[in-house]
Scaffold this motif. Structure first.
Motif, PDB file in Angstrom:
ATOM      1  N   THR A   6       0.937  -1.352  -0.025  1.00 37.47           N
ATOM      2  CA  THR A   6      -0.071  -0.009   0.222  1.00 37.47           C
ATOM      3  C   THR A   6       0.909   1.260  -0.062  1.00 37.47           C
ATOM      4  OG1 THR A   6      -1.588  -1.367   1.239  1.00 37.47           O
ATOM      5  CG2 THR A   6      -2.151   1.165   1.185  1.00 37.47           C
ATOM      6  N   HIS A   7       1.695   1.049   0.840  1.00 37.73           N
ATOM      7  CA  HIS A   7       2.837   2.471   0.935  1.00 37.73           C
ATOM      8  C   HIS A   7       3.640   2.538  -0.599  1.00 37.73           C
ATOM      9  CE1 HIS A   7       2.554   3.715   5.155  1.00 37.73           C
ATOM     10  NE2 HIS A   7       2.974   2.489   5.549  1.00 37.73           N
ATOM     11  N   ASP A   8       3.884   1.509  -1.037  1.00 34.04           N
ATOM     12  CA  ASP A   8       4.372   1.505  -2.597  1.00 34.04           C
ATOM     13  C   ASP A   8       3.366   2.303  -3.448  1.00 34.04           C
ATOM     14  OD1 ASP A   8       6.800   0.647  -1.538  1.00 34.04           O
ATOM     15  OD2 ASP A   8       6.764  -1.357  -2.674  1.00 34.04           O
ATOM     16  N   PRO A  48      10.479   5.091   6.319  1.00 32.44           N
ATOM     17  CA  PRO A  48      10.454   4.962   7.803  1.00 32.44           C
ATOM     18  C   PRO A  48      10.331   3.498   8.392  1.00 32.44           C
ATOM     19  CG  PRO A  48       8.905   6.768   7.127  1.00 32.44           C
ATOM     20  CD  PRO A  48       9.422   6.141   5.929  1.00 32.44           C
ATOM     21  N   ASP A  49       9.911   2.795   7.547  1.00 33.72           N
ATOM     22  CA  ASP A  49       9.507   1.273   7.802  1.00 33.72           C
ATOM     23  C   ASP A  49      10.863   0.385   7.781  1.00 33.72           C
ATOM     24  OD1 ASP A  49       7.153   1.625   8.609  1.00 33.72           O
ATOM     25  OD2 ASP A  49       5.948   0.394   7.117  1.00 33.72           O
ATOM     26  N   LEU A  50      11.950   1.200   7.534  1.00 27.00           N
ATOM     27  CA  LEU A  50      13.315   0.358   7.646  1.00 27.00           C
ATOM     28  C   LEU A  50      13.469   0.027   9.026  1.00 27.00           C
ATOM     29  CD1 LEU A  50      15.535   2.591   5.293  1.00 27.00           C
ATOM     30  CD2 LEU A  50      14.807   0.410   4.998  1.00 27.00           C
ATOM     31  N   ARG A  75      12.771   1.365  18.008  1.00 29.14           N
ATOM     32  CA  ARG A  75      11.266   0.594  18.227  1.00 29.14           C
ATOM     33  C   ARG A  75      10.425   1.008  16.965  1.00 29.14           C
ATOM     34  NH1 ARG A  75       7.278   3.112  20.294  1.00 29.14           N
ATOM     35  NH2 ARG A  75       8.378   4.750  21.097  1.00 29.14           N
ATOM     36  N   HIS A  76       9.715   0.139  16.488  1.00 22.25           N
ATOM     37  CA  HIS A  76       8.951   0.355  15.179  1.00 22.25           C
ATOM     38  C   HIS A  76       8.107   1.554  15.406  1.00 22.25           C
ATOM     39  CE1 HIS A  76       6.854   0.027  11.439  1.00 22.25           C
ATOM     40  NE2 HIS A  76       5.690  -0.503  12.114  1.00 22.25           N
ATOM     41  N   ARG A  77       7.891   2.530  14.715  1.00 22.68           N
ATOM     42  CA  ARG A  77       7.071   3.648  14.653  1.00 22.68           C
ATOM     43  C   ARG A  77       7.551   4.684  15.878  1.00 22.68           C
ATOM     44  NH1 ARG A  77       1.118   2.273  12.933  1.00 22.68           N
ATOM     45  NH2 ARG A  77       1.060   4.401  12.427  1.00 22.68           N
ATOM     46  N   SER A  78       8.749   4.594  16.353  1.00 28.82           N
ATOM     47  CA  SER A  78       9.172   5.412  17.231  1.00 28.82           C
ATOM     48  C   SER A  78       9.344   6.774  16.515  1.00 28.82           C
ATOM     49  CB  SER A  78      10.333   5.023  17.853  1.00 28.82           C
ATOM     50  OG  SER A  78      11.555   5.391  17.273  1.00 28.82           O
ATOM     51  N   THR A  81      12.090   7.313  14.166  1.00 29.80           N
ATOM     52  CA  THR A  81      11.771   6.742  12.510  1.00 29.80           C
ATOM     53  C   THR A  81      10.726   7.144  11.797  1.00 29.80           C
ATOM     54  OG1 THR A  81      10.552   4.685  13.122  1.00 29.80           O
ATOM     55  CG2 THR A  81      12.871   4.715  13.374  1.00 29.80           C
ATOM     56  N   HIS A  82       9.512   7.316  12.500  1.00 32.84           N
ATOM     57  CA  HIS A  82       8.259   8.184  12.067  1.00 32.84           C
ATOM     58  C   HIS A  82       7.872   9.320  12.209  1.00 32.84           C
ATOM     59  CE1 HIS A  82       7.714   3.869  10.743  1.00 32.84           C
ATOM     60  NE2 HIS A  82       6.558   4.179  10.187  1.00 32.84           N
ATOM     61  N   GLY A  83       8.770  10.334  13.226  1.00 33.48           N
ATOM     62  CA  GLY A  83       8.667  11.570  13.489  1.00 33.48           C
ATOM     63  C   GLY A  83       8.740  12.644  12.227  1.00 33.48           C
ATOM     64  N   SER A 155       4.360  11.194   3.302  1.00 28.79           N
ATOM     65  CA  SER A 155       3.331  10.574   2.921  1.00 28.79           C
ATOM     66  C   SER A 155       3.146   9.157   3.498  1.00 28.79           C
ATOM     67  CB  SER A 155       3.281  10.327   1.375  1.00 28.79           C
ATOM     68  OG  SER A 155       4.590   9.274   1.124  1.00 28.79           O
ATOM     69  N   HIS A 156       4.472   8.667   4.122  1.00 25.85           N
ATOM     70  CA  HIS A 156       4.289   7.455   4.890  1.00 25.85           C
ATOM     71  C   HIS A 156       3.557   7.559   6.095  1.00 25.85           C
ATOM     72  CE1 HIS A 156       6.022   3.211   5.872  1.00 25.85           C
ATOM     73  NE2 HIS A 156       5.724   4.032   7.109  1.00 25.85           N
ATOM     74  N   VAL A 157       4.135   8.564   6.823  1.00 32.37           N
ATOM     75  CA  VAL A 157       3.470   8.892   8.206  1.00 32.37           C
ATOM     76  C   VAL A 157       1.956   8.961   8.294  1.00 32.37           C
ATOM     77  CG1 VAL A 157       3.746  10.125  10.174  1.00 32.37           C
ATOM     78  CG2 VAL A 157       6.044   9.563   8.678  1.00 32.37           C
ATOM     79  N   ALA A 159      -0.078   8.020   5.923  1.00 31.47           N
ATOM     80  CA  ALA A 159      -1.055   6.801   5.706  1.00 31.47           C
ATOM     81  C   ALA A 159      -0.842   5.830   6.913  1.00 31.47           C
ATOM     82  CB  ALA A 159      -0.160   6.161   4.580  1.00 31.47           C
ATOM     83  N   ASP A 160       0.055   5.834   7.390  1.00 33.62           N
ATOM     84  CA  ASP A 160       0.161   5.302   8.775  1.00 33.62           C
ATOM     85  C   ASP A 160      -0.722   5.557   9.851  1.00 33.62           C
ATOM     86  OD1 ASP A 160       2.162   3.387   8.276  1.00 33.62           O
ATOM     87  OD2 ASP A 160       3.742   4.294   9.644  1.00 33.62           O
ATOM     88  N   PHE A 161      -0.951   7.220  10.071  1.00 35.37           N
ATOM     89  CA  PHE A 161      -1.563   7.685  10.993  1.00 35.37           C
ATOM     90  C   PHE A 161      -3.203   7.525  10.633  1.00 35.37           C
ATOM     91  CE2 PHE A 161      -4.288  11.516  11.989  1.00 35.37           C
ATOM     92  CZ  PHE A 161      -4.293  11.492  13.431  1.00 35.37           C
TER      93      PHE A 161
HETATM   94 ZN   LIG Z   1       5.369   2.803   9.079  1.00 35.26          ZN
END
Ligand SMILES: [Zn+2]
Length: 220
Positions: A6-8, A48-50, A75-78, A81-83, A155-157, A159-161
């Protein structure tokens, strides 16, 4: 959170839009290319999902191991990485450490091959890294690429939100029937003690069907 696919897809659909908007704003093909390229790189590679085993992580192929310490570190989505802004800054800085290391090794090897001693190799390694940094800093489109990278991460963050918001709403509506069934979680006010609020009738089992032959066939 949405899947990597989806992110892609979001990145792929965003590309023409980003290109059109940038060209409309600046009327400059070079800036448009830098920003759109940054956006693609930010979405597909520096995602960010690295921070987990993900599609962008696997996309790094034989070089993917460089992101293993990054995964361990955060940590995932810390927020690291996602800020907003922080995520991209940390990722680019982290990646540049690897690039600098590779450049330093290349410089040292070149110096050794040229016949210098151990000392010369060390100095050459530092000199190559400084040269690379200066060259990079002088690039006129550096900030265009940086803006594109941040836009890709953004755009990633977003979509995550949005996806997690939808999921939370779904979870809320799903909870209701569970309540009506009278199940009390062990975190409820009563703890593990179940007060006898309901008659025993409700807990009685249903009578078993007498035969396994379907009803309508019984009369033949
Ligand atoms: Zn993410």
């Amino acid at each position: 959170m949405p899947s990597g696919k989806t992110h892609d897809r979001i990145t792929a659909w965003g590309l023409p839009m980003v290109a059109a908007a940038t060209f409309g704003a600046f009327r400059d093909p070079a800036i448009t290319l830098a920003l759109t390229g940054g956006f693609a790189a930010g979405g597909f590679f520096l995602s960010p999902d690295l921070d987990i085993h993900s599609v962008p992580y696997k996309r790094w192929g034989p070089l993917r191991w460089i992101w293993l310490p990054y995964r361990k570190m955060f940590r995932h989505r810390s927020p690291w990485t996602h800020g907003v802004l922080i995520g991209t800054t940390v990722r680019v800085a982290y990646f540049m450490v690897w690039v600098a290391a590779a450049v330093a090794v290349a410089g040292a090897v070149a110096a050794l091959l040229a016949g210098g001693g151990g000392d010369g190799a060390g100095q050459e390694a530092i000199a190559t890294v400084i040269t690379m940094a200066q060259w990079l800093w002088r690039q006129p489109l550096l900030w265009g690429v940086a803006a594109g990278l941040e836009l890709g991460a953004l755009s990633h963050v977003t979509a995550d939100f949005l996806f997690s918001k939808v999921r939370r709403r779904k979870a809320k509506t799903k909870k209701k029937p569970a309540k009506r069934r009278g199940r009390r979680s062990q975190w409820s006010y009563y703890g593990n003690y179940k007060p006898a609020l309901r008659s025993k009738k409700r807990y009685r089992r249903r009578p078993k069907p007498r035969s396994k032959v379907p009803k309508r066939r019984r009369y033949f």
